[in-house]
Structure formats: C-alpha cells, structure tokens
Design a protein around this motif. Structure first.
Motif, mmCIF file in Angstrom:
data_model
loop_
_atom_site.group_PDB
_atom_site.id
_atom_site.type_symbol
_atom_site.label_atom_id
_atom_site.label_comp_id
_atom_site.label_asym_id
_atom_site.label_seq_id
_atom_site.Cartn_x
_atom_site.Cartn_y
_atom_site.Cartn_z
ATOM 1 N N ARG A 21 -8.776 4.660 -2.187
ATOM 2 C CA ARG A 21 -8.585 5.563 -1.061
ATOM 3 C C ARG A 21 -8.448 4.774 0.236
ATOM 4 O O ARG A 21 -8.930 3.643 0.343
ATOM 5 C CB ARG A 21 -9.758 6.532 -0.930
ATOM 6 N N ASP A 22 -7.791 5.378 1.208
ATOM 7 C CA ASP A 22 -7.639 4.791 2.536
ATOM 8 C C ASP A 22 -9.013 4.427 3.081
ATOM 9 O O ASP A 22 -9.945 5.220 3.023
ATOM 10 C CB ASP A 22 -6.950 5.802 3.458
ATOM 11 N N HIS B 81 -8.048 -2.100 1.573
ATOM 12 C CA HIS B 81 -7.452 -1.624 2.823
ATOM 13 C C HIS B 81 -8.072 -2.350 4.022
ATOM 14 O O HIS B 81 -7.365 -2.802 4.931
ATOM 15 C CB HIS B 81 -7.670 -0.112 2.996
ATOM 16 N N PHE C 160 0.854 -1.182 0.000
ATOM 17 C CA PHE C 160 0.000 0.000 0.000
ATOM 18 C C PHE C 160 0.892 1.236 0.000
ATOM 19 O O PHE C 160 1.744 1.379 0.879
ATOM 20 C CB PHE C 160 -0.899 0.014 1.238
ATOM 21 N N THR D 31 1.213 5.707 -1.116
ATOM 22 C CA THR D 31 0.580 6.975 -1.464
ATOM 23 C C THR D 31 1.686 7.954 -1.858
ATOM 24 O O THR D 31 2.776 7.910 -1.284
ATOM 25 C CB THR D 31 -0.301 7.513 -0.319
ATOM 26 N N ASP E 205 -3.036 4.952 -3.115
ATOM 27 C CA ASP E 205 -4.055 5.865 -2.610
ATOM 28 C C ASP E 205 -3.936 7.182 -3.371
ATOM 29 O O ASP E 205 -3.377 8.152 -2.877
ATOM 30 C CB ASP E 205 -3.860 6.090 -1.112
ATOM 31 N N LYS F 152 -3.498 0.301 7.884
ATOM 32 C CA LYS F 152 -3.814 1.497 8.669
ATOM 33 C C LYS F 152 -2.819 2.618 8.456
ATOM 34 O O LYS F 152 -2.837 3.602 9.195
ATOM 35 C CB LYS F 152 -3.842 1.135 10.150
ATOM 36 N N GLY F 153 -1.915 2.480 7.503
ATOM 37 C CA GLY F 153 -0.917 3.507 7.253
ATOM 38 C C GLY F 153 -0.145 3.183 5.998
ATOM 39 O O GLY F 153 -0.431 2.196 5.310
ATOM 40 N N TYR F 154 0.835 4.016 5.717
ATOM 41 C CA TYR F 154 1.636 3.852 4.507
ATOM 42 C C TYR F 154 3.111 3.941 4.844
ATOM 43 O O TYR F 154 3.486 4.758 5.687
ATOM 44 C CB TYR F 154 1.295 4.934 3.484
#
Length: 180
Positions: free
Chosen positions: A138-139, A144, A84, A86, A115, A150-152
C-alpha cells in the motif's frame, strides 16, 4: 410556418457555432498538455520531479516479500530498476507497457511495486511479474518510503551504491538502457 423555419435555422447555426467552439477548446487543451509535457522533460521532470527521490538522493534500506515468495531488498549492493503502479490509475495503465518494454532491455534487477490487495489486480501483477519481482504494498509502505514514492506511476533507477540515478513518472526520465 416561416417563423418555425427561421427558429430551426437559428438553433442549427447556434449548434454549429457551439460545436466549432468545443473543437477549438479541445485542440487548445491538447496543445497545452503537449507544451506542459515538453517543459517537464526539459526541466528533468519539472513539476512532478518529486514523485520519487530525485537523482543523487540515497535510498533508505528496505526489505519486502515479493509475490513469488522471494525476499526483495536493497541490502545486497546491486542496482535496480523499480516502478510503482496501481490498477485504478490511467497513467499507470498507459506507462506500464513502456515500463515492461524498458525492463526487458534493462540489464539488471527489476522490482515492481503494486498498490493492490492480493487478487485485486491479477492481470497487472501477472504482466509485471513477467519482467520483475512484484511486491504488493500500500501507499506509504516501507518500499514507498525508501524510494520517496509520492504518486503513481513512479519510476526510479538506482545504482549499486544506493544512489538514485534517475527518477520520474515517465520512461523518458530514465536513461536509455543498453541493448541486451
């Protein structure tokens, strides 16, 4: 004139002392960062272990459409590597080349979730698309949620039964892939 000379010398000495203290603080912060990284690795992810589902967890079923138009899901019973990312995340920019290199050595299906809005990060999507099926989401989207991201960056290795083998925010959290 001697008073002005003395003032300049004192200000110069204070500046040198300030500079030395600044270098000391920077060195100390780097040491703390390295120590934290080692502790996290020894603890199997430590503080950030929950950036995605931990090893042993079962991934929920998901289906998504990749940028290429292909359907991506975990319904087929094959394992996969997933990352994941962004574009506005510095750690993502640092770890994406490591993910790409890992994916080239990985013998299996690779999925990358970006994202971003379509066209917002063509470079990122293009680079990831060379080694993975890229999903724009999107998150908080279905992929997801299924992987508990829960994060990148969040990275996970999932076996054919849908069980997470390893996860974390660094490639070092994943097992070394067999050479192709």
């Amino acid at each position: 004139m001697p008073l002005l000379t003395a003032a300049v010398v004192i200000v110069g000495i204070l500046c040198v002392i300030d500079l030395l203290l600044s270098f000391g603080i920077i060195r100390r912060l780097r040491e703390q960062n390295e120590t934290l990284r080692k502790v996290q690795q020894q603890a199997g992810g430590g503080i950030d272990a929950d950036i995605a589902l931990p090893a042993g967890s079962t991934v929920a079923m998901f289906t998504a459409t990749a940028v290429s138009g292909a359907e991506v899901s975990n319904l087929d019973g094959t394992g996969f590597l997933i990352g994941f990312f962004t574009p506005n995340c510095e750690p993502c920019k640092e770890r994406m080349p490591e993910f790409i290199e890992y994916a080239t050595r990985f013998d299996g299906r690779v999925i990358a979730v970006a994202d971003v809005d379509p066209g917002a990060a063509d470079d990122m999507v293009g680079r990831l698309g060379e080694v993975a099926e890229v999903v724009l989401e999107r998150d908080g989207g279905p992929v997801h949620q299924a992987l508990g991201a829960k994060g990148y960056p969040a990275l996970s290795l999932v076996d054919g039964s849908g069980t997470v083998v390893a996860s974390g925010w660094e490639i070092s959290a994943l097992p070394v892939p067999a050479n192709r």
